[in-house]
Design an enzyme around this catalytic site. Structure first.
Site, PDB file in Angstrom:
ATOM      1  N   GLU A 169      -4.698   2.265  -4.347  1.00  0.00           N
ATOM      2  CA  GLU A 169      -3.233   2.325  -4.264  1.00  0.00           C
ATOM      3  C   GLU A 169      -2.636   1.039  -3.713  1.00  0.00           C
ATOM      4  OE1 GLU A 169      -4.772   4.229  -0.391  1.00  0.00           O
ATOM      5  OE2 GLU A 169      -5.403   3.973  -2.465  1.00  0.00           O
TER       6      GLU A 169
ATOM      7  N   ASP B  51       0.850  -1.186   0.000  1.00  0.00           N
ATOM      8  CA  ASP B  51       0.000   0.000   0.000  1.00  0.00           C
ATOM      9  C   ASP B  51       0.892   1.245   0.000  1.00  0.00           C
ATOM     10  OD1 ASP B  51      -2.968   0.986   0.672  1.00  0.00           O
ATOM     11  OD2 ASP B  51      -1.542   2.239   1.777  1.00  0.00           O
ATOM     12  N   ILE B  52       0.610   2.183  -0.902  1.00  0.00           N
ATOM     13  CA  ILE B  52       1.389   3.427  -0.976  1.00  0.00           C
ATOM     14  C   ILE B  52       0.992   4.318   0.203  1.00  0.00           C
ATOM     15  CG2 ILE B  52       1.937   5.462  -2.368  1.00  0.00           C
ATOM     16  CD1 ILE B  52       1.109   3.856  -4.840  1.00  0.00           C
TER      17      ILE B  52
END
Length: 332
Positions: free
Chosen positions: A254, A212-213
């Site tokens: 994301e 996950d960004i």
């Protein structure tokens, strides 16, 4: 792309086989009555009765969910022999040769491009030989009949072949739309689930990484969604360049997923760290302004009792642990 296989027509082979079995059963029953009672063609009538009986058997099996691919092969082989025998036995004016013209359509519909081509080629040669050795009247002209039959047959064969080539291209395109993320060109969640089901019992171990960004919402808010999309594409490229595997997916938003097969827990953690550092050290640009990114990663190891949702949930829990502990880290 995923290697999952799909039916080679919009109507499944099982459904097409069922309707073809019905047609063959009815037609051969009618011809059996005509040949046995009206024309006294006992041998041909017996053959048609056998084909009608087997077609009825295939219809019964497919209607009750017991279809097997060999049913289609046996059905069309028996039908083909029946047609060739009819051409050899019946007078030409009876028109048995016309039924041979329908064979390419049935071959391609049931067996696809390669086998359809092979079967169609065999039949045009076989039918031409049968016609050539027919000498039922003095006015019979085998060369002329062979020429006309072959031209018409090949025309129908060509149309079937072109249609099947185009259908396969369309099928592959729709396949890619269904299993590919249109933004990053990675595989999507549907492909992840399909691959998991294929790999689940094929490898000794499997690990899932959810990536996950960190603070991605801030990027969208500050730079706009077009830059956010560009960042997602660049992160996808970074993932593909940092590790050597085809099992990389965009889960949504994301979040990304990577599957590893036949590696231990230590190696899975090492690969996750490799991914994390690749993103952390990379520089992503918004026009001329650099954007520094980090990712949080959760790792799950497949257990015997795990289904897809269990496997995914376990990795997701580790991902949230990484976020609670400060982000830009790997938790396993």
């Amino acid at each position: 792309m995923s290697t999952r296989r799909y039916p080679h027509s919009s109507v499944s082979p099982e459904e097409f086989h069922k309707w073809l079995s019905t047609l063959i059963c009815v037609l051969n029953s009618v011809y059996f009555v005509l040949n046995m009672i009206t024309l006294q063609k006992l041998g041909l009538g017996t053959m048609q009765l056998a084909v009608a009986t087997f077609a009825g058997f295939c219809l019964y099996k497919s209607s009750n969910g017991f279809y097997r691919p060999w049913h289609s092969y046996a059905l069309l082989i028996s039908l083909t022999i029946n047609i060739l025998l009819s051409i050899a036995v019946m007078d030409l004016v009876a028109g048995a040769t016309y039924w041979g013209l329908a064979l390419p359509f049935w071959y391609y519909s049931l067996f696809g491009l390669r086998k359809g081509f092979i079967f169609s080629a065999i039949i045009v040669l076989s039918a031409a030989m049968v016609i050539f050795f027919r000498t039922d009247t003095q006015v019979f002209m085998p060369y002329r009949t062979i020429f006309n039959f072959t031209l018409v047959y090949c025309s129908i064969w060509l149309v079937c072949h072109i249609y099947e080539v185009q259908r396969q291209k369309t099928s592959e395109f729709l396949h890619s739309l269904a299993l590919q993320d249109d933004l990053t060109n990675l595989k999507n969640r549907h492909a992840l689930k399909a691959d998991f089901q294929a790999f689940q019992h094929s490898f000794e171990s499997m690990h899932m990484l959810i990536i996950d960004i960190d603070h991605f919402k801030n990027i969208n808010d500050k730079y706009g969604h077009d830059i956010g999309d560009s960042v997602l594409i660049k992160v996808a490229d970074a993932l593909m360049q940092s590790i050597h595997t085809k099992e990389i997916y965009r889960l949504g938003g994301e979040e990304f997923v990577i599957l590893f097969k036949n590696i231990n827990d230590k190696e899975a953690f090492r690969q996750a760290e490799k991914v994390r550092k690749a993103v952390e050290l990379g520089i992503f640009f918004s026009h001329n302004e650099p954007i520094k990114l980090t990712v949080s990663i959760g790792i799950s190891s497949l257990r015997p009792e795990h289904e897809f949702t269990d496997f995914l949930r376990a990795a997701d829990q580790k991902l949230y642990q990484a976020k609670r502990e400060g982000r830009n880290r790997v938790c396993a």
